[in-house]
Design a protein around this motif. Structure first.
Motif, PDB file in Angstrom:
ATOM      1  N   GLU A  91       0.840  -1.188   0.000  1.00  0.00           N
ATOM      2  CA  GLU A  91       0.000   0.000   0.000  1.00  0.00           C
ATOM      3  C   GLU A  91       0.878   1.241   0.000  1.00  0.00           C
ATOM      4  OE1 GLU A  91      -2.659  -0.068   3.269  1.00  0.00           O
ATOM      5  OE2 GLU A  91      -3.727  -1.811   2.543  1.00  0.00           O
ATOM      6  N   PHE A  92       0.828   1.975  -1.075  1.00  0.00           N
ATOM      7  CA  PHE A  92       1.569   3.213  -1.170  1.00  0.00           C
ATOM      8  C   PHE A  92       0.581   4.327  -1.447  1.00  0.00           C
ATOM      9  CE2 PHE A  92       4.758   0.039  -2.137  1.00  0.00           C
ATOM     10  CZ  PHE A  92       5.759   0.421  -1.276  1.00  0.00           C
ATOM     11  N   ALA A  93       1.078   5.527  -1.372  1.00  0.00           N
ATOM     12  CA  ALA A  93       0.211   6.683  -1.558  1.00  0.00           C
ATOM     13  C   ALA A  93      -0.448   6.617  -2.931  1.00  0.00           C
ATOM     14  CB  ALA A  93       1.016   7.960  -1.430  1.00  0.00           C
ATOM     15  N   SER A  94      -1.733   6.803  -2.954  1.00  0.00           N
ATOM     16  CA  SER A  94      -2.453   6.781  -4.221  1.00  0.00           C
ATOM     17  C   SER A  94      -2.847   8.189  -4.649  1.00  0.00           C
ATOM     18  CB  SER A  94      -3.693   5.893  -4.108  1.00  0.00           C
ATOM     19  OG  SER A  94      -4.527   6.380  -3.075  1.00  0.00           O
ATOM     20  N   ASP A  95      -2.463   9.188  -3.867  1.00  0.00           N
ATOM     21  CA  ASP A  95      -2.775  10.571  -4.189  1.00  0.00           C
ATOM     22  C   ASP A  95      -1.814  11.047  -5.277  1.00  0.00           C
ATOM     23  OD1 ASP A  95      -3.552  13.203  -4.231  1.00  0.00           O
ATOM     24  OD2 ASP A  95      -2.615  13.717  -2.307  1.00  0.00           O
ATOM     25  N   PRO A  96      -2.316  11.267  -6.486  1.00  0.00           N
ATOM     26  CA  PRO A  96      -1.426  11.678  -7.587  1.00  0.00           C
ATOM     27  C   PRO A  96      -0.703  12.994  -7.316  1.00  0.00           C
ATOM     28  CG  PRO A  96      -3.625  11.153  -8.406  1.00  0.00           C
ATOM     29  CD  PRO A  96      -3.687  11.107  -6.926  1.00  0.00           C
ATOM     30  N   LYS A  97      -1.349  13.888  -6.602  1.00  0.00           N
ATOM     31  CA  LYS A  97      -0.724  15.177  -6.298  1.00  0.00           C
ATOM     32  C   LYS A  97       0.495  14.984  -5.397  1.00  0.00           C
ATOM     33  CE  LYS A  97      -1.802  19.791  -4.604  1.00  0.00           C
ATOM     34  NZ  LYS A  97      -2.832  20.666  -4.047  1.00  0.00           N
ATOM     35  N   VAL A  99       2.276  12.236  -5.094  1.00  0.00           N
ATOM     36  CA  VAL A  99       3.300  11.535  -5.872  1.00  0.00           C
ATOM     37  C   VAL A  99       4.035  12.523  -6.775  1.00  0.00           C
ATOM     38  CG1 VAL A  99       3.696   9.786  -7.649  1.00  0.00           C
ATOM     39  CG2 VAL A  99       2.111   9.314  -5.777  1.00  0.00           C
ATOM     40  N   ALA A 100       3.303  13.414  -7.411  1.00  0.00           N
ATOM     41  CA  ALA A 100       3.919  14.413  -8.292  1.00  0.00           C
ATOM     42  C   ALA A 100       4.822  15.360  -7.506  1.00  0.00           C
ATOM     43  CB  ALA A 100       2.837  15.203  -9.030  1.00  0.00           C
ATOM     44  N   GLN A 101       4.372  15.786  -6.330  1.00  0.00           N
ATOM     45  CA  GLN A 101       5.185  16.672  -5.501  1.00  0.00           C
ATOM     46  C   GLN A 101       6.463  15.976  -5.048  1.00  0.00           C
ATOM     47  OE1 GLN A 101       2.488  17.705  -2.355  1.00  0.00           O
ATOM     48  NE2 GLN A 101       1.580  19.437  -3.487  1.00  0.00           N
ATOM     49  N   THR A 102       6.344  14.736  -4.670  1.00  0.00           N
ATOM     50  CA  THR A 102       7.513  13.982  -4.219  1.00  0.00           C
ATOM     51  C   THR A 102       8.488  13.768  -5.364  1.00  0.00           C
ATOM     52  OG1 THR A 102       6.145  12.867  -2.573  1.00  0.00           O
ATOM     53  CG2 THR A 102       8.256  11.854  -3.089  1.00  0.00           C
ATOM     54  N   THR A 103       7.984  13.447  -6.528  1.00  0.00           N
ATOM     55  CA  THR A 103       8.826  13.260  -7.707  1.00  0.00           C
ATOM     56  C   THR A 103       9.584  14.536  -8.036  1.00  0.00           C
ATOM     57  OG1 THR A 103       7.253  11.640  -8.561  1.00  0.00           O
ATOM     58  CG2 THR A 103       8.833  12.551 -10.125  1.00  0.00           C
ATOM     59  N   GLU A 122      23.786  12.919   1.843  1.00  0.00           N
ATOM     60  CA  GLU A 122      22.690  13.855   2.121  1.00  0.00           C
ATOM     61  C   GLU A 122      21.533  13.648   1.151  1.00  0.00           C
ATOM     62  OE1 GLU A 122      25.143  17.690   3.846  1.00  0.00           O
ATOM     63  OE2 GLU A 122      25.106  17.323   1.689  1.00  0.00           O
ATOM     64  N   PHE A 123      21.870  13.422  -0.122  1.00  0.00           N
ATOM     65  CA  PHE A 123      20.836  13.168  -1.116  1.00  0.00           C
ATOM     66  C   PHE A 123      20.026  11.929  -0.749  1.00  0.00           C
ATOM     67  CE2 PHE A 123      19.665  10.607  -4.828  1.00  0.00           C
ATOM     68  CZ  PHE A 123      18.720  11.443  -5.403  1.00  0.00           C
ATOM     69  N   GLU A 124      20.733  10.868  -0.387  1.00  0.00           N
ATOM     70  CA  GLU A 124      20.048   9.615  -0.063  1.00  0.00           C
ATOM     71  C   GLU A 124      19.170   9.758   1.175  1.00  0.00           C
ATOM     72  OE1 GLU A 124      18.702   5.911  -0.734  1.00  0.00           O
ATOM     73  OE2 GLU A 124      19.923   7.115  -2.074  1.00  0.00           O
ATOM     74  N   GLN A 125      19.649  10.497   2.178  1.00  0.00           N
ATOM     75  CA  GLN A 125      18.833  10.736   3.373  1.00  0.00           C
ATOM     76  C   GLN A 125      17.541  11.466   3.023  1.00  0.00           C
ATOM     77  OE1 GLN A 125      21.436  12.868   6.095  1.00  0.00           O
ATOM     78  NE2 GLN A 125      21.099  11.245   7.590  1.00  0.00           N
ATOM     79  N   GLN A 126      17.659  12.530   2.248  1.00  0.00           N
ATOM     80  CA  GLN A 126      16.479  13.305   1.878  1.00  0.00           C
ATOM     81  C   GLN A 126      15.530  12.495   0.996  1.00  0.00           C
ATOM     82  OE1 GLN A 126      15.627  16.396   2.911  1.00  0.00           O
ATOM     83  NE2 GLN A 126      17.393  16.299   4.268  1.00  0.00           N
ATOM     84  N   ARG A 127      16.097  11.719   0.091  1.00  0.00           N
ATOM     85  CA  ARG A 127      15.266  10.903  -0.798  1.00  0.00           C
ATOM     86  C   ARG A 127      14.479   9.865   0.012  1.00  0.00           C
ATOM     87  NH1 ARG A 127      14.816   6.174  -2.991  1.00  0.00           N
ATOM     88  NH2 ARG A 127      16.652   5.361  -1.936  1.00  0.00           N
ATOM     89  N   ARG A 128      15.134   9.245   0.978  1.00  0.00           N
ATOM     90  CA  ARG A 128      14.443   8.254   1.816  1.00  0.00           C
ATOM     91  C   ARG A 128      13.338   8.889   2.646  1.00  0.00           C
ATOM     92  NH1 ARG A 128      18.399   3.473   3.737  1.00  0.00           N
ATOM     93  NH2 ARG A 128      19.471   3.225   1.769  1.00  0.00           N
ATOM     94  N   LEU A 134       5.600   8.926   1.228  1.00  0.00           N
ATOM     95  CA  LEU A 134       4.691   8.316   0.253  1.00  0.00           C
ATOM     96  C   LEU A 134       4.057   7.034   0.791  1.00  0.00           C
ATOM     97  CD1 LEU A 134       6.261   8.476  -3.311  1.00  0.00           C
ATOM     98  CD2 LEU A 134       4.187   9.549  -2.485  1.00  0.00           C
ATOM     99  N   SER A 135       4.822   6.279   1.564  1.00  0.00           N
ATOM    100  CA  SER A 135       4.318   4.974   2.009  1.00  0.00           C
ATOM    101  C   SER A 135       3.415   5.071   3.228  1.00  0.00           C
ATOM    102  CB  SER A 135       5.495   4.033   2.298  1.00  0.00           C
ATOM    103  OG  SER A 135       6.263   4.525   3.361  1.00  0.00           O
ATOM    104  N   LYS A 136       3.219   6.262   3.776  1.00  0.00           N
ATOM    105  CA  LYS A 136       2.359   6.407   4.949  1.00  0.00           C
ATOM    106  C   LYS A 136       0.922   6.593   4.561  1.00  0.00           C
ATOM    107  CE  LYS A 136       5.893   8.078   7.999  1.00  0.00           C
ATOM    108  NZ  LYS A 136       6.416   9.159   8.764  1.00  0.00           N
TER     109      LYS A 136
END
Length: 136
Positions: A91-97, A99-103, A122-128, A134-136
């Motif tokens: 189960e991951f976020a199904s809100d397209p908005k 997902v788009a913001q995170t992308t 630092e990049f990997e920390q922020q990306r995680r 998204l997974s919440k």
């Protein structure tokens, strides 16, 4: 129903406990759609399980796969329902908005990394962190 989309935490715990106390382990892995791990547990339980220990009444078969199944039963039991569902039901976020913001945020972070303003760590920390939202 048994192999449906949403997995029941209690069933996974029960199957892991059954694998821990029986000569054959891996039932919980098949239930959670981790077929390779299930096959691995099955093979290891058959190959590496010693003869029954008659003196030790509770765990009459104690092998590597049985110990691992017992540990996973405790891990599944101690997780919250949301953590369990997020990890095993897909189960991951199904809100397209969202997902788009995170992308978009990850793309900006990648640009900062490419420009040398962020280290790889630092990049990997922020990306995680962003993917965790998204997974919440």
């Amino acid at each position: 129903m048994f192999f449906g989309e949403e997995k029941n935490q209690k069933i996974a715990v029960i199957l892991a406990v059954v694998g821990a106390i029986s000569p054959i382990a891996g039932f919980h892995k098949f239930y959670l759609r981790q077929y390779r791990w299930g096959l691995f547990y099955l093979l290891i339980s058959v190959i590496l399980t010693p003869q029954p220990l008659n003196d030790f009444w509770f765990f009459s078969y104690l092998g590597v796969a049985q110990v691992a199944s017992g540990l996973e039963a405790m891990w599944y039991f101690l997780q919250s329902e949301a953590e369990f569902q997020g990890r095993f039901s897909g189960e991951f976020a199904s809100d397209p908005k969202l997902v788009a913001q995170t992308t978009e945020a990850i793309r900006k972070l990648d640009e900062l990394r490419a420009d040398g303003l962020l280290s790889e760590y630092e990049f990997e920390q922020q990306r995680r962190q962003l993917m965790g939202k998204l997974s919440k």
